[in-house]
Design an enzyme around this catalytic site. Structure first.
Site, PDB file in Angstrom:
ATOM      1  N   LYS A 216       0.878  -1.172   0.000  1.00 43.17           N
ATOM      2  CA  LYS A 216       0.000   0.000   0.000  1.00 43.17           C
ATOM      3  C   LYS A 216       0.911   1.215   0.000  1.00 43.17           C
ATOM      4  CE  LYS A 216      -4.127   1.895   0.254  1.00 43.17           C
ATOM      5  NZ  LYS A 216      -5.132   1.844  -0.840  1.00 43.17           N
ATOM      6  N   ASP A 276      -7.488 -15.742   2.445  1.00 41.59           N
ATOM      7  CA  ASP A 276      -8.866 -16.232   2.613  1.00 41.59           C
ATOM      8  C   ASP A 276      -9.638 -16.008   1.313  1.00 41.59           C
ATOM      9  OD1 ASP A 276      -8.483 -17.010   5.259  1.00 41.59           O
ATOM     10  OD2 ASP A 276     -10.347 -16.085   5.961  1.00 41.59           O
TER      11      ASP A 276
HETATM   12 MG    MG Z   1      -6.244 -16.049   8.186  1.00 44.48          MG
END
Ligand code: MG
Ligand code: IPM
Length: 386
Positions: A216, A276
């Site tokens: 970032k 995820d």
């Molecule tokens: Mg995790």
């Protein structure tokens, strides 16, 4: 700083070198930490598969087992004991189930199950977390994404694992006259960024030779540092293409054009979130293995910790619904990366492939399949095919 001032690449050639000469070292010490929730259930299935590997290839795995996480809090008052770390250090690898559950979920509790995994990573110096995402063609329909977007996806995220917001100090909460406050610290040193970038480039050399560094840099100072160092390290790998993208854009591209990625390298918290998301490409967290690696020892061996990324899944614990494939594939990564047993790792992966091809599914990847099996059956099916 100048690129030539960087230290030479550390000996981190994970995956290429054989850690052991199999003719001389056929006995391996492995620490088992099943943990909480479905951790013990899935770990048990990976042991079935490893036992087949022992027989077929003539190795011997010596196991020790230790409580960690909530189970250790209940017995010992802490999530991770010093003895467990000592045993891990004396082992070739740690097979880690999962930690956590509603019983220990009070965010204000002095001890938390998660201390176990964070403590293991930090105290064992496991700074590089490898999370591969490969989509089995037979599972294309299990993902929420369209098959044409997913086709050809074969990427690996290298998540920095012992720095950043997870470990930066100060990290605390306090009360003031004007209300409650909290602080976490995002700090990275040059060395921390450099070593994990080397892992990414070295892995890329064994793959499609593309590294995407995610930061970032438009907002964060640590992001600018990250980009600068990734660029410098990249100069030492002229055969590998490096691109930089911002983390928010990366989140978008992961669902828009996931097949365009090869190796993604990023800091701890971004890696937690992006993996995820990336797991969902494969349809289920139940399919996603991981390896956490540190520096090699002088003798060329190196401790690694291998765990499925799905966590303890308290909602299905004890119901034999858990998918053991992520744990089994994590054991395959252990064979390859910590034990140097490439053929054995490939045998496990091939067995998983054929079980899926034959149509067997646990409920999480079940869809409309008529071959839905439970955790134990799935483990046995893979073991039989090794
Ligand atoms: Mg995790
Ligand atoms: C992971 C998990 C852990 C993390 C938790 C259990 C502390 O989400 O391995 O991705 O945040 O690193």
């Amino acid at each position: 700083m100048r690129a030539d001032a960087l230290r030479p690449p550390p000996a981190l050639d994970w995956g290429a070198a054989r850690a052991y000469d199999p003719a001389h070292m056929a006995t391996f010490r492995i620490l088992l930490t099943p943990g909480d929730g479905i951790g013990p259930e899935v770990l048990e299935e990976s042991l079935k598969v490893l036992s087949r590997i022992e027989k077929r290839f003539g190795h011997e795995f010596q196991y020790e087992e230790e409580l960690i996480g909530g189970a250790s809090i209940d017995r010992h008052g802490v999530a991770l004991r010093g003895e467990v770390i000592d045993k891990a250090k004396a082992s070739a690898a740690v097979l880690f189930g999962a930690v956590g559950g509603p019983k220990w979920d009070d965010p204000k509790a002095a001890v938390r199950p998660e201390d176990a995994i964070l403590g293991m990573r930090k105290q064992l110096g496991l700074f590089a977390n490898l999370r591969p995402v490969k989509i089995h063609p037979a599972l294309l329909d299990e993902s929420t994404l369209k098959p044409e977007v997913l086709s050809g996806v074969d990427l690996i995220v290298i998540r920095e694992l012992t720095g950043g917001l997870y470990f930066g100090r100060p990290q605390k909460r306090w009360e003031t006259a004007r209300g409650r406050q909290g602080v976490d610290t995002l700090r990275y040193s040059e060395k921390e960024v450099e070593r994990v970038c080397h892992v990414a480039f070295q892995l890329a050399r064994q793959r499609k030779k593309r590294v995407t560094s995610v930061d970032k840099a438009n907002v964060l100072r640590t992001g600018q540092l990250w980009r600068e160092i990734a660029t410098e390290v990249g100069k030492q790998y002229p055969d590998v293409t490096l691109e930089h993208i911002l983390v928010d854009a990366c989140a978008m591209y992961l669902v828009r054009r996931p097949a365009s990625f090869d190796v993604i390298v990023t800091e701890n918290m971004f890696g937690d979130i992006l993996t995820d998301e990336a797991a969902m490409l494969a349809g289920s967290m139940g399919m996603m293995p991981s390896a956490s690696l540190g520096k090699r020892r002088k003798d060329g061996t190196g401790i690694g910790l291998y765990e499925p990324i799905h966590g303890s899944a308290p909602d299905i614990t004890g119901q034999k619904k858990a998918n053991p494939l992520a744990m089994i594939l994590s054991a395959a990564m252990m064979l390859r990366l910590s034990l140097g047993l490439e053929a054995e790792a490939a045998a496990v992966e091939a067995a998983v492939d054929s079980v899926i091809k034959e149509g067997y599914r646990t409920p999480d990847i079940g869809g409309a399949s008529s071959h839905v099996v439970d955790t134990v059956k799935m483990g046995s099916l893979v073991a039989e095919r090794v």
